[in-house]
Design a protein around this motif. Structure first.
Motif, PDB file in Angstrom:
ATOM      1  N   TYR A 139       0.826  -1.211   0.000  1.00 19.27           N
ATOM      2  CA  TYR A 139       0.000   0.000   0.000  1.00 19.27           C
ATOM      3  C   TYR A 139       0.859   1.261   0.000  1.00 19.27           C
ATOM      4  CZ  TYR A 139      -4.690  -1.929   0.343  1.00 19.27           C
ATOM      5  OH  TYR A 139      -5.886  -2.544   0.056  1.00 19.27           O
ATOM      6  N   ASN A 140       1.981   1.213   0.685  1.00 21.99           N
ATOM      7  CA  ASN A 140       2.875   2.372   0.702  1.00 21.99           C
ATOM      8  C   ASN A 140       3.469   2.623  -0.687  1.00 21.99           C
ATOM      9  OD1 ASN A 140       4.419   4.466   2.079  1.00 21.99           O
ATOM     10  ND2 ASN A 140       6.193   3.135   1.801  1.00 21.99           N
ATOM     11  N   SER A 141       3.862   1.550  -1.363  1.00 21.36           N
ATOM     12  CA  SER A 141       4.401   1.682  -2.723  1.00 21.36           C
ATOM     13  C   SER A 141       3.329   2.169  -3.688  1.00 21.36           C
ATOM     14  CB  SER A 141       4.956   0.334  -3.197  1.00 21.36           C
ATOM     15  OG  SER A 141       6.001  -0.111  -2.356  1.00 21.36           O
ATOM     16  N   ARG A 142       2.120   1.678  -3.519  1.00 19.73           N
ATOM     17  CA  ARG A 142       1.011   2.098  -4.390  1.00 19.73           C
ATOM     18  C   ARG A 142       0.699   3.579  -4.199  1.00 19.73           C
ATOM     19  NH1 ARG A 142      -4.858   1.716  -3.673  1.00 19.73           N
ATOM     20  NH2 ARG A 142      -5.899   1.429  -5.691  1.00 19.73           N
ATOM     21  N   LYS A 143       0.739   4.028  -2.955  1.00 21.06           N
ATOM     22  CA  LYS A 143       0.485   5.439  -2.664  1.00 21.06           C
ATOM     23  C   LYS A 143       1.512   6.334  -3.351  1.00 21.06           C
ATOM     24  CE  LYS A 143       0.031   8.646   1.244  1.00 21.06           C
ATOM     25  NZ  LYS A 143       0.107   8.768   2.732  1.00 21.06           N
ATOM     26  N   LYS A 144       2.764   5.916  -3.328  1.00 14.98           N
ATOM     27  CA  LYS A 144       3.822   6.694  -3.976  1.00 14.98           C
ATOM     28  C   LYS A 144       3.623   6.736  -5.489  1.00 14.98           C
ATOM     29  CE  LYS A 144       7.405   5.863  -0.497  1.00 14.98           C
ATOM     30  NZ  LYS A 144       8.723   5.241  -0.218  1.00 14.98           N
ATOM     31  N   GLN A 145       3.257   5.596  -6.070  1.00 15.91           N
ATOM     32  CA  GLN A 145       3.053   5.556  -7.517  1.00 15.91           C
ATOM     33  C   GLN A 145       1.887   6.436  -7.950  1.00 15.91           C
ATOM     34  OE1 GLN A 145       2.691   1.491  -8.868  1.00 15.91           O
ATOM     35  NE2 GLN A 145       4.908   1.213  -8.995  1.00 15.91           N
ATOM     36  N   LEU A 146       0.841   6.484  -7.142  1.00 19.40           N
ATOM     37  CA  LEU A 146      -0.342   7.258  -7.512  1.00 19.40           C
ATOM     38  C   LEU A 146      -0.090   8.763  -7.516  1.00 19.40           C
ATOM     39  CD1 LEU A 146      -3.179   5.290  -5.678  1.00 19.40           C
ATOM     40  CD2 LEU A 146      -2.718   5.371  -8.130  1.00 19.40           C
ATOM     41  N   VAL A 147       0.881   9.220  -6.742  1.00 21.20           N
ATOM     42  CA  VAL A 147       1.190  10.656  -6.730  1.00 21.20           C
ATOM     43  C   VAL A 147       2.369  10.978  -7.646  1.00 21.20           C
ATOM     44  CG1 VAL A 147       0.263  11.007  -4.425  1.00 21.20           C
ATOM     45  CG2 VAL A 147       2.681  10.438  -4.686  1.00 21.20           C
ATOM     46  N   GLY A 148       2.760   9.998  -8.453  1.00 20.52           N
ATOM     47  CA  GLY A 148       3.780  10.256  -9.458  1.00 20.52           C
ATOM     48  C   GLY A 148       5.203   9.981  -9.044  1.00 20.52           C
ATOM     49  N   GLU A 149       5.413   9.455  -7.846  1.00 16.51           N
ATOM     50  CA  GLU A 149       6.776   9.148  -7.413  1.00 16.51           C
ATOM     51  C   GLU A 149       7.262   7.862  -8.076  1.00 16.51           C
ATOM     52  OE1 GLU A 149       7.763   9.294  -3.269  1.00 16.51           O
ATOM     53  OE2 GLU A 149       6.144  10.708  -2.831  1.00 16.51           O
ATOM     54  N   VAL A 150       8.554   7.816  -8.318  1.00 13.83           N
ATOM     55  CA  VAL A 150       9.166   6.619  -8.899  1.00 13.83           C
ATOM     56  C   VAL A 150       9.534   5.658  -7.768  1.00 13.83           C
ATOM     57  CG1 VAL A 150      11.082   5.711 -10.254  1.00 13.83           C
ATOM     58  CG2 VAL A 150      10.063   7.915 -10.854  1.00 13.83           C
ATOM     59  N   VAL A 151       8.993   4.454  -7.822  1.00 12.44           N
ATOM     60  CA  VAL A 151       9.277   3.436  -6.808  1.00 12.44           C
ATOM     61  C   VAL A 151      10.250   2.430  -7.407  1.00 12.44           C
ATOM     62  CG1 VAL A 151       8.307   1.680  -5.283  1.00 12.44           C
ATOM     63  CG2 VAL A 151       6.984   3.738  -5.820  1.00 12.44           C
ATOM     64  N   GLU A 152      11.430   2.353  -6.840  1.00  7.72           N
ATOM     65  CA  GLU A 152      12.448   1.446  -7.361  1.00  7.72           C
ATOM     66  C   GLU A 152      12.130   0.004  -6.973  1.00  7.72           C
ATOM     67  OE1 GLU A 152      16.441   2.508  -6.488  1.00  7.72           O
ATOM     68  OE2 GLU A 152      16.110   4.644  -6.807  1.00  7.72           O
ATOM     69  N   ASP A 153      12.411  -0.892  -7.897  1.00  4.22           N
ATOM     70  CA  ASP A 153      12.188  -2.319  -7.652  1.00  4.22           C
ATOM     71  C   ASP A 153      13.425  -2.903  -6.980  1.00  4.22           C
ATOM     72  OD1 ASP A 153      11.216  -4.870  -7.610  1.00  4.22           O
ATOM     73  OD2 ASP A 153      11.535  -5.262  -9.746  1.00  4.22           O
ATOM     74  N   ILE A 154      13.514  -2.698  -5.670  1.00  2.15           N
ATOM     75  CA  ILE A 154      14.660  -3.189  -4.908  1.00  2.15           C
ATOM     76  C   ILE A 154      14.206  -4.296  -3.964  1.00  2.15           C
ATOM     77  CG2 ILE A 154      15.934  -1.021  -5.029  1.00  2.15           C
ATOM     78  CD1 ILE A 154      14.921  -0.346  -2.251  1.00  2.15           C
ATOM     79  N   GLU A 155      15.152  -5.087  -3.506  1.00  2.14           N
ATOM     80  CA  GLU A 155      14.837  -6.201  -2.619  1.00  2.14           C
ATOM     81  C   GLU A 155      14.372  -5.695  -1.258  1.00  2.14           C
ATOM     82  OE1 GLU A 155      18.613  -8.032  -2.718  1.00  2.14           O
ATOM     83  OE2 GLU A 155      18.193  -9.229  -4.505  1.00  2.14           O
ATOM     84  N   ALA A 156      13.490  -6.456  -0.635  1.00  5.89           N
ATOM     85  CA  ALA A 156      12.973  -6.072   0.679  1.00  5.89           C
ATOM     86  C   ALA A 156      14.049  -6.205   1.753  1.00  5.89           C
ATOM     87  CB  ALA A 156      11.761  -6.929   1.037  1.00  5.89           C
ATOM     88  N   TYR A 157      14.930  -7.156   1.591  1.00  2.00           N
ATOM     89  CA  TYR A 157      16.044  -7.324   2.523  1.00  2.00           C
ATOM     90  C   TYR A 157      17.257  -7.809   1.740  1.00  2.00           C
ATOM     91  CZ  TYR A 157      14.564 -12.227   2.303  1.00  2.00           C
ATOM     92  OH  TYR A 157      14.200 -13.476   1.862  1.00  2.00           O
ATOM     93  N   ASN A 158      18.411  -7.570   2.303  1.00  4.77           N
ATOM     94  CA  ASN A 158      19.667  -7.894   1.635  1.00  4.77           C
ATOM     95  C   ASN A 158      20.142  -9.280   2.069  1.00  4.77           C
ATOM     96  OD1 ASN A 158      22.161  -7.941   0.414  1.00  4.77           O
ATOM     97  ND2 ASN A 158      22.691  -5.852   1.002  1.00  4.77           N
ATOM     98  N   TYR A 159      20.429 -10.134   1.094  1.00  2.31           N
ATOM     99  CA  TYR A 159      20.908 -11.477   1.413  1.00  2.31           C
ATOM    100  C   TYR A 159      22.260 -11.444   2.120  1.00  2.31           C
ATOM    101  CZ  TYR A 159      17.255 -12.976  -1.831  1.00  2.31           C
ATOM    102  OH  TYR A 159      16.052 -13.178  -2.451  1.00  2.31           O
ATOM    103  N   GLU A 160      22.996 -10.375   1.906  1.00  2.00           N
ATOM    104  CA  GLU A 160      24.304 -10.268   2.547  1.00  2.00           C
ATOM    105  C   GLU A 160      24.184 -10.259   4.066  1.00  2.00           C
ATOM    106  OE1 GLU A 160      27.290 -10.355   1.273  1.00  2.00           O
ATOM    107  OE2 GLU A 160      26.508 -10.633  -0.757  1.00  2.00           O
ATOM    108  N   PHE A 161      23.044  -9.777   4.568  1.00  2.00           N
ATOM    109  CA  PHE A 161      22.836  -9.750   6.021  1.00  2.00           C
ATOM    110  C   PHE A 161      22.836 -11.164   6.586  1.00  2.00           C
ATOM    111  CE2 PHE A 161      19.844 -10.074   9.589  1.00  2.00           C
ATOM    112  CZ  PHE A 161      20.461  -9.222  10.494  1.00  2.00           C
TER     113      PHE A 161
END
Length: 218
Positions: free
Chosen positions: A121-143
């Motif tokens: 929902y947070n990503s959708r909200k950003k897209q609806l107001v014209g913000e660019v949402v990067e397709d990045i991983e939710a967590y880093n495997y390196e962790f």
């Protein structure tokens, strides 16, 4: 040539959107282009109006997708993030089930589900107001990779508990007879793999630490 908003100011740029002359005060840079503040405001309000006009069925369909971890992200084009969340959620269920530690399933899937739901929902909200949402991983495997000691201990703990559950549940249900040993051994394979993997990882870490200490002393 005068600015379209300030008739006493000389225009320094041409708006890439409306093609009108604008001064330094009226201009802003957007994605490498010079645009006037009027066009920026118009675009922002247009996106907000469009967001408000989203129909009930679109909202309902998005809600259904959001209830499936990762699905709503993929619907928005965030395939990398969505696939990671989906594999984490369902993979945890399968892996924990095979390891005979089903009691740990809520600890793994509940936080993942809530994170995926609200992040969608947070990503959708950003897209609806014209913000660019990067397709990045939710967590880093390196962790995970960088915390090998913790990973090894978790594997040993889960494997040991799973092994005990496999043996206990099998003989509790069917009694102590030779025919049940095969079933118990079959259920204990994955937990034993966990234990062996964890012990191997811890042994390698201990060996590496020993070599580092010896090289430091020398």
């Amino acid at each position: 040539m005068k600015c379209k908003n300030h008739r006493d100011e000389e225009a320094r740029f041409i708006c890439d959107k409306c093609k009108m002359p604008i001064c330094e005060q009226c201009s802003t840079e957007l994605r490498g282009n010079k645009v006037c503040i009027n066009c920026v405001d118009h675009a922002v309000y247009a996106e907000r109006d469009r967001a408000k006009k989203i129909g009930f069925w679109n909202k309902f369909i998005f809600f259904i997708f959001a209830c499936i971890p990762g699905a709503a992200h993929m619907q928005m084009g965030l395939f990398k993030r969505g696939m990671q969340l989906m594999l984490t959620f369902f993979g945890a269920i399968v892996l924990i089930s095979y390891a005979n530690v089903e009691s740990f399933i809520p600890l793994a899937i509940i936080p993942t589900w809530f994170f995926s739901f609200f992040d969608a929902y947070n990503s959708r909200k950003k897209q609806l107001v014209g913000e660019v949402v990067e397709d990045i991983e939710a967590y880093n495997y390196e962790f995970i990779v960088s915390n090998k000691k913790t990973l090894g201990l978790v594997l040993v703990l889960f494997g040991f508990i799973g092994f005990l559950n496999a043996i206990d549940s099998t003989f509790s249900l069917f009694g102590y007879n030779v025919d049940r040993f095969y079933w118990a051994a079959k259920r204990a394979i994955i937990p034993l793999v966990f234990v062996i993997s964890g012990l191997t990882l811890l042994a390698k870490l201990k060996k590496a630490e020993k070599e580092i200490n010896e090289s430091t002393e020398n």
